[in-house]
Design a protein around this motif. Sequence first.
Motif, short mmCIF file in Angstrom:
data_model
loop_
_atom_site.label_atom_id
_atom_site.label_comp_id
_atom_site.label_asym_id
_atom_site.label_seq_id
_atom_site.Cartn_x
_atom_site.Cartn_y
_atom_site.Cartn_z
N TYR A 2 0.82 -1.20 0.00
CA TYR A 2 0.00 0.00 0.00
C TYR A 2 0.87 1.27 0.00
O TYR A 2 0.57 2.23 -0.69
CB TYR A 2 -0.91 -0.02 1.22
N VAL A 3 1.93 1.23 0.78
CA VAL A 3 2.84 2.38 0.85
C VAL A 3 3.49 2.62 -0.51
O VAL A 3 3.59 3.76 -0.99
CB VAL A 3 3.90 2.17 1.94
N ALA A 4 3.93 1.54 -1.17
CA ALA A 4 4.55 1.67 -2.49
C ALA A 4 3.56 2.23 -3.50
O ALA A 4 3.92 3.07 -4.34
CB ALA A 4 5.08 0.32 -2.96
N TYR A 5 2.31 1.78 -3.42
CA TYR A 5 1.27 2.29 -4.31
C TYR A 5 1.06 3.78 -4.08
O TYR A 5 1.00 4.58 -5.03
CB TYR A 5 -0.03 1.51 -4.06
N HIS A 6 0.97 4.17 -2.82
CA HIS A 6 0.81 5.59 -2.47
C HIS A 6 1.99 6.41 -2.97
O HIS A 6 1.82 7.49 -3.55
CB HIS A 6 0.68 5.74 -0.96
N ASP A 7 3.20 5.90 -2.78
CA ASP A 7 4.41 6.67 -3.07
C ASP A 7 4.73 6.79 -4.55
O ASP A 7 5.41 7.73 -4.96
CB ASP A 7 5.61 6.05 -2.35
N THR A 8 4.28 5.83 -5.34
CA THR A 8 4.72 5.80 -6.74
C THR A 8 3.60 5.91 -7.77
O THR A 8 3.87 6.24 -8.92
CB THR A 8 5.50 4.50 -7.04
N GLU A 9 2.38 5.64 -7.38
CA GLU A 9 1.30 5.54 -8.38
C GLU A 9 0.10 6.42 -8.11
O GLU A 9 -0.39 7.11 -9.01
CB GLU A 9 0.87 4.07 -8.49
N TRP A 10 -0.40 6.40 -6.88
CA TRP A 10 -1.65 7.09 -6.57
C TRP A 10 -1.50 8.59 -6.77
O TRP A 10 -0.59 9.23 -6.24
CB TRP A 10 -2.08 6.80 -5.14
N GLY A 11 -2.40 9.16 -7.56
CA GLY A 11 -2.39 10.60 -7.78
C GLY A 11 -1.52 11.08 -8.91
O GLY A 11 -1.55 12.26 -9.27
N VAL A 12 -0.73 10.18 -9.51
CA VAL A 12 0.11 10.56 -10.65
C VAL A 12 -0.79 10.70 -11.88
O VAL A 12 -1.53 9.77 -12.20
CB VAL A 12 1.21 9.52 -10.90
#
Length: 199
Positions: free
Chosen positions: A14-24
């Motif tokens: 979840y953290v990796a998704y937040h840091d690299t993908e979500w909102g881009v």
Amino acid sequence: MTQRCTWCGDDPLYVAYHDTEWGVPESDGRALWEKLILDGFQAGLSWITILRKRDAFRDAFQGFDPEKIARWDDDDVARLLGNPGIVRHRGKIVATIGNAQAYLDLGGSQAFADWIWGYVDGTPVVGHYASLADIPASTPLTTQISKDLKKAGFKFCGPTIVYAWMQACGLFNDHVTGCFRFDQVASEVPPTSPGWERL
């Protein structure tokens, strides 16, 4: 200590998704469509459940190729209902086939991207929210987009699903202002697609 939106907790995936993908900001129409489908499957579930199954979804749905999915029949629905790696919900599976047909009827990848990004004039809407509690579940804009998607033949695309989808795909920058990704995502706005200026 790095500050993040609290919704991702401390689960590494979840953290990796937040840091690299979500909102881009996502400008590829097929990728936008895939994420809309997955957000539809999330209805009634948590996003981390879908995230953990995303690879299995991509395998089961043939890479989320709308042209293939649009031709599926009852045998394909039965095959997917027997796949324990995905969310086995007949209504959502059948809706995905219809959503593939609707996507193609709209003209495919570029046309879909132009249409969706046209709602925000090709520029992400910045939320400037200080906390998760400040972020709404839907907005008048997502309500309108939901109505327009349904009119175009899409299902499982209510205002709340549309809002979550637009956040994930960067049409809204809803990282909270204290999150380290808030400014980073703002700098990742893609160049305007040639199609957006026509809308």
